[in-house]
Design a protein around this motif. Structure first.
Motif, PDB file in Angstrom:
ATOM      1  N   PHE A  73       0.838  -1.061   0.108  1.00 27.38           N
ATOM      2  CA  PHE A  73       0.062  -0.050  -0.036  1.00 27.38           C
ATOM      3  C   PHE A  73       0.951   0.963  -0.051  1.00 27.38           C
ATOM      4  CE2 PHE A  73       0.713  -0.731   4.381  1.00 27.38           C
ATOM      5  CZ  PHE A  73       0.904   0.613   5.089  1.00 27.38           C
ATOM      6  N   GLU A  74       0.293   2.319  -0.216  1.00 23.62           N
ATOM      7  CA  GLU A  74       0.856   3.711  -0.171  1.00 23.62           C
ATOM      8  C   GLU A  74       0.037   4.531   0.729  1.00 23.62           C
ATOM      9  OE1 GLU A  74       1.157   5.193  -4.360  1.00 23.62           O
ATOM     10  OE2 GLU A  74       2.790   4.112  -4.877  1.00 23.62           O
ATOM     11  N   VAL A  75       0.500   5.500   1.454  1.00 23.37           N
ATOM     12  CA  VAL A  75      -0.318   6.195   2.287  1.00 23.37           C
ATOM     13  C   VAL A  75       0.033   7.399   2.265  1.00 23.37           C
ATOM     14  CG1 VAL A  75       1.055   5.636   4.407  1.00 23.37           C
ATOM     15  CG2 VAL A  75      -1.427   6.383   4.816  1.00 23.37           C
ATOM     16  N   SER A  76      -0.891   8.447   2.505  1.00 21.73           N
ATOM     17  CA  SER A  76      -0.557  10.054   2.390  1.00 21.73           C
ATOM     18  C   SER A  76       0.459  10.274   3.579  1.00 21.73           C
ATOM     19  CB  SER A  76      -1.982  10.644   2.230  1.00 21.73           C
ATOM     20  OG  SER A  76      -2.548  10.651   3.731  1.00 21.73           O
ATOM     21  N   THR A  77       0.034   9.949   4.835  1.00 20.42           N
ATOM     22  CA  THR A  77       1.109  10.192   5.898  1.00 20.42           C
ATOM     23  C   THR A  77       1.077   8.895   6.756  1.00 20.42           C
ATOM     24  OG1 THR A  77       1.320  11.562   8.024  1.00 20.42           O
ATOM     25  CG2 THR A  77      -0.892  11.235   6.945  1.00 20.42           C
ATOM     26  N   LEU A  78       2.192   8.311   6.968  1.00 23.57           N
ATOM     27  CA  LEU A  78       2.555   7.272   7.739  1.00 23.57           C
ATOM     28  C   LEU A  78       2.112   7.427   9.290  1.00 23.57           C
ATOM     29  CD1 LEU A  78       3.159   4.145   7.727  1.00 23.57           C
ATOM     30  CD2 LEU A  78       5.606   4.953   7.809  1.00 23.57           C
ATOM     31  N   GLU A  79       2.722   8.651   9.572  1.00 24.20           N
ATOM     32  CA  GLU A  79       2.625   8.923  10.698  1.00 24.20           C
ATOM     33  C   GLU A  79       1.032   9.338  11.099  1.00 24.20           C
ATOM     34  OE1 GLU A  79       4.707  10.474   8.782  1.00 24.20           O
ATOM     35  OE2 GLU A  79       6.613  10.392   9.656  1.00 24.20           O
ATOM     36  N   GLY A  80       0.308   9.858  10.258  1.00 18.51           N
ATOM     37  CA  GLY A  80      -1.099   9.893  10.521  1.00 18.51           C
ATOM     38  C   GLY A  80      -1.751   8.637  10.639  1.00 18.51           C
ATOM     39  N   LEU A  81      -1.616   7.678   9.898  1.00 12.15           N
ATOM     40  CA  LEU A  81      -2.184   6.246  10.047  1.00 12.15           C
ATOM     41  C   LEU A  81      -1.661   5.523  11.280  1.00 12.15           C
ATOM     42  CD1 LEU A  81      -3.375   3.881   8.329  1.00 12.15           C
ATOM     43  CD2 LEU A  81      -1.095   3.038   7.756  1.00 12.15           C
ATOM     44  N   LEU A  82      -0.492   5.968  11.651  1.00 10.96           N
ATOM     45  CA  LEU A  82      -0.152   5.214  12.980  1.00 10.96           C
ATOM     46  C   LEU A  82      -1.020   5.921  14.205  1.00 10.96           C
ATOM     47  CD1 LEU A  82       3.728   4.808  12.410  1.00 10.96           C
ATOM     48  CD2 LEU A  82       1.975   2.947  12.619  1.00 10.96           C
ATOM     49  N   ASP A  83      -1.155   7.180  14.088  1.00  9.76           N
ATOM     50  CA  ASP A  83      -1.813   7.967  15.090  1.00  9.76           C
ATOM     51  C   ASP A  83      -3.329   7.340  14.981  1.00  9.76           C
ATOM     52  OD1 ASP A  83      -0.543   9.991  16.474  1.00  9.76           O
ATOM     53  OD2 ASP A  83      -0.340  11.064  14.653  1.00  9.76           O
ATOM     54  N   LEU A  84      -3.957   7.132  13.746  1.00 11.68           N
ATOM     55  CA  LEU A  84      -5.309   6.675  13.852  1.00 11.68           C
ATOM     56  C   LEU A  84      -5.327   5.116  14.608  1.00 11.68           C
ATOM     57  CD1 LEU A  84      -6.515   7.159  10.241  1.00 11.68           C
ATOM     58  CD2 LEU A  84      -7.334   8.266  12.221  1.00 11.68           C
ATOM     59  N   TRP A  85      -4.340   4.557  14.451  1.00  9.80           N
ATOM     60  CA  TRP A  85      -4.014   3.290  15.183  1.00  9.80           C
ATOM     61  C   TRP A  85      -4.168   3.467  16.563  1.00  9.80           C
ATOM     62  CZ3 TRP A  85      -5.083  -1.652  15.834  1.00  9.80           C
ATOM     63  CH2 TRP A  85      -4.222  -2.511  16.739  1.00  9.80           C
ATOM     64  N   LEU A  86      -3.356   4.318  17.261  1.00  9.28           N
ATOM     65  CA  LEU A  86      -3.250   4.567  18.746  1.00  9.28           C
ATOM     66  C   LEU A  86      -4.851   5.196  19.225  1.00  9.28           C
ATOM     67  CD1 LEU A  86       0.313   6.279  19.245  1.00  9.28           C
ATOM     68  CD2 LEU A  86      -0.516   3.918  19.760  1.00  9.28           C
ATOM     69  N   ASP A  87      -5.110   5.902  18.412  1.00  4.87           N
ATOM     70  CA  ASP A  87      -6.644   6.771  18.638  1.00  4.87           C
ATOM     71  C   ASP A  87      -7.429   5.574  19.224  1.00  4.87           C
ATOM     72  OD1 ASP A  87      -5.635   9.352  18.968  1.00  4.87           O
ATOM     73  OD2 ASP A  87      -6.009  10.048  16.667  1.00  4.87           O
ATOM     74  N   ASN A  88      -7.547   4.589  18.071  1.00  5.40           N
ATOM     75  CA  ASN A  88      -8.649   3.582  18.033  1.00  5.40           C
ATOM     76  C   ASN A  88      -8.253   1.984  18.425  1.00  5.40           C
ATOM     77  OD1 ASN A  88     -10.893   5.210  16.437  1.00  5.40           O
ATOM     78  ND2 ASN A  88      -9.073   5.651  15.370  1.00  5.40           N
ATOM     79  N   ARG A  89      -7.130   2.161  19.111  1.00  2.00           N
ATOM     80  CA  ARG A  89      -6.630   0.707  19.386  1.00  2.00           C
ATOM     81  C   ARG A  89      -7.253  -0.308  20.052  1.00  2.00           C
ATOM     82  NH1 ARG A  89      -3.671   4.258  22.219  1.00  2.00           N
ATOM     83  NH2 ARG A  89      -3.324   3.965  24.592  1.00  2.00           N
ATOM     84  N   GLN A  90      -8.074   0.260  20.994  1.00  2.00           N
ATOM     85  CA  GLN A  90      -8.983  -0.462  21.946  1.00  2.00           C
ATOM     86  C   GLN A  90      -9.807  -1.210  21.212  1.00  2.00           C
ATOM     87  OE1 GLN A  90     -10.424   1.139  25.405  1.00  2.00           O
ATOM     88  NE2 GLN A  90     -11.641  -0.443  25.931  1.00  2.00           N
ATOM     89  N   GLY A  91     -10.590  -0.391  20.274  1.00  2.00           N
ATOM     90  CA  GLY A  91     -11.752  -1.035  19.413  1.00  2.00           C
ATOM     91  C   GLY A  91     -11.341  -1.991  18.412  1.00  2.00           C
ATOM     92  N   LEU A  92      -9.954  -1.525  17.769  1.00  2.00           N
ATOM     93  CA  LEU A  92      -9.575  -2.118  16.492  1.00  2.00           C
ATOM     94  C   LEU A  92      -9.061  -3.435  17.127  1.00  2.00           C
ATOM     95  CD1 LEU A  92      -7.942   0.467  14.624  1.00  2.00           C
ATOM     96  CD2 LEU A  92     -10.051  -0.577  13.948  1.00  2.00           C
ATOM     97  N   SER A  93      -8.224  -3.461  18.322  1.00  2.00           N
ATOM     98  CA  SER A  93      -7.659  -4.743  18.650  1.00  2.00           C
ATOM     99  C   SER A  93      -8.903  -5.676  19.205  1.00  2.00           C
ATOM    100  CB  SER A  93      -6.676  -4.152  19.807  1.00  2.00           C
ATOM    101  OG  SER A  93      -5.856  -3.537  19.477  1.00  2.00           O
ATOM    102  N   GLU A  94      -9.695  -5.489  19.815  1.00  2.00           N
ATOM    103  CA  GLU A  94     -10.705  -6.335  20.248  1.00  2.00           C
ATOM    104  C   GLU A  94     -11.197  -7.099  18.959  1.00  2.00           C
ATOM    105  OE1 GLU A  94     -13.599  -4.345  22.431  1.00  2.00           O
ATOM    106  OE2 GLU A  94     -12.371  -3.880  24.108  1.00  2.00           O
ATOM    107  N   PHE A  95     -11.687  -6.309  17.953  1.00  2.00           N
ATOM    108  CA  PHE A  95     -12.163  -6.955  16.801  1.00  2.00           C
ATOM    109  C   PHE A  95     -11.156  -7.817  16.013  1.00  2.00           C
ATOM    110  CE2 PHE A  95     -15.180  -3.261  16.990  1.00  2.00           C
ATOM    111  CZ  PHE A  95     -16.184  -3.941  17.361  1.00  2.00           C
TER     112      PHE A  95
END
Length: 442
Positions: A73-95
């Motif tokens: 994949f390509e991404v507009s901002t890698l740091e932004g993608l990783l920020d999204l993971w941290l912001d939503n990690r609880q819900g994403l990890s559970e699923f």
């Protein structure tokens, strides 16, 4: 398998990504996840290979890092993608945990098809993590070859100075020298000490440092110590680091003061017992580590300074599963918490050391990592690449070469986001022998 994995991942994103905004472009069209009213700029991810979905289903964030490295994949901002993971990690990890169980039956096939870690690949990862060429490390480190967090002062505009006014020539070097002298000051440096360093790095600190004990992965003490009149024994498992440290010591005129030993810190010569004023090592095996500190340092008037990446107390656990950092850059590393390391000292050598202070240097790491990334992008070419391809013939395959350099880019972004969000930090502990005052006050 790719179709099933894609459907699972899309469902997880719909249910688990509630903070921020992610736009995914693939062969099926454009897909929106999260809140359109987010204050942050949407992250745009373009899928180039549907192996992305299988990797993520099988190993979550580690799979995402591998998909980035191998160009899925390509991404507009890698740091932004990783920020999204941290912001939503609880819900994403559970699923994702549920999904990984469902995909466990595919793991053997994935190893064959996706190139997941074989035993040979694991050995190669460890080799290039700890014994990568000096020329490669020099293409992004400061002149002192400090593979460590700098300390940014007002002269460089502080930890965000590069974002406000841009980076300037020599700012990383200046900040790294500040780091060296800060640690020396914490260690109550005086001329005439004998220093034992575990993990030689590339010799930066050793030329000016004189410390009772310093411990920081990949940070070098001998050169700085020698300039202050210290005698230094430094221990490393890396031939590359041994060669460069010895060469730099001779070139600086300190060849007689600095001795480099190619051995494990648990196999130190018996004559080293209670001979050292200063010491440095990583903190993976805390029991062995502090027992050796007590064994190697003089029984009185010794000071211990340890800096290491750490986890906050609410996430700390003794068992720490595989992730991108441990898998590809620091094999088998263990991240202590502020209190777990202090407790480990007392559990291992009760009463032998007193906790003097704890500092948090984490705020300084994101800028250090940004600067490393800029230098890597500017300097990874020509002889640097040719040298790597001679040492590691696998990298003559351009796809593997691209994966190699993207692995470092991913690490810089991955770590910077973690430190910036206090998901991880860089703690600096100072311990002393009992009744060892910092200065006379009577």
């Amino acid at each position: 398998m790719n179709v099933e994995a894609r459907n699972y991942c899309m469902d997880v994103l719909r249910r688990g990504l509630v903070k921020g905004e992610l736009l995914i472009e693939d062969q099926e069209g454009n897909h929106h996840f999260g809140s359109q009213w987010s204050e942050r700029t949407p992250v745009v991810l373009k899928v180039l290979n549907n192996n992305l979905w299988v990797r993520v289903c099988l190993s979550h964030d580690l799979g995402l890092s591998e998909a980035y490295m191998f160009g899925d994949f390509e991404v507009s901002t890698l740091e932004g993608l990783l920020d999204l993971w941290l912001d939503n990690r609880q819900g994403l990890s559970e699923f994702m945990t549920t999904i990984s169980t469902a995909f466990a039956r595919y793991s053997a096939l994935a190893i064959a098809v996706l190139g997941r870690q074989s035993l040979d690949q694991a050995r190669w990862n460890a080799q290039v993590a700890y014994d990568v060429s000096n020329e490669f490390m020099a293409c992004f480190l400061s002149e002192e070859m400090m593979y460590s967090c700098a300390i940014w002062g007002t002269e460089e505009g502080g930890p965000r100075g590069d974002l406000v006014s841009g980076p300037t020539k020599g700012d990383l070097e200046s900040a790294q020298r500040r780091k060296i002298h800060h640690v020396l000051n914490k260690a109550r440096v005086k001329a005439g000490h004998r220093l034992l360093e575990i993990g030689s790095g590339w010799g930066a600190m050793a030329l000016e440092v004189d410390i009772r004990l310093l411990a920081e992965p990949k940070v070098l003490i001998p050169m700085e110590a020698a300039r202050l009149g210290c005698e230094v024994d430094t221990v490393t498992l890396s031939n590359e680091q041994k060669t460069m440290t010895e060469n730099r010591a001779r070139a600086a005129g300190y060849g007689d003061q600095i001795r480099v030993h190619l051995c494990d810190y648990r196999d130190l010569p018996k004559e080293f017992e209670h001979k050292f004023d200063a010491f440095a090592v990583g903190v993976k095996h805390l029991g062995e580590y502090f027992s050796m500190i007590d064994w190697a340092l003089k029984p009185e008037c010794a000071t211990v300074v340890i800096t290491a990446t750490s986890q906050p107390e609410h996430r700390y656990q003794k068992y720490q599963p595989d992730d991108f950092g441990r898998h590809y850059h620091w094999p088998n590393c263990h991240l202590p918490s502020a209190t777990s390391l202090a407790v480990a000292v007392q559990d291992t050598v009760p009463g032998k050391f007193v906790l003097y202070s704890i500092e948090d240097h984490g705020i300084h790491y994101p800028r250090t990592l940004r600067e490393w990334g800029r230098r890597l992008d500017n300097n990874f070419k020509g002889k640097v690449v040719e040298e790597l391809q001679i040492i590691y013939p696998e990298l003559r395959d351009l796809r593997k070469l691209e994966a190699f350099v993207k692995r470092w880019r991913y690490m810089f972004a991955y770590a910077a986001v973690g430190y910036a969000r206090a998901y991880t930090s860089l703690m600096c502990w100072t311990f002393t022998r009992p009744e060892n005052v910092s200065e006379t006050c009577t």
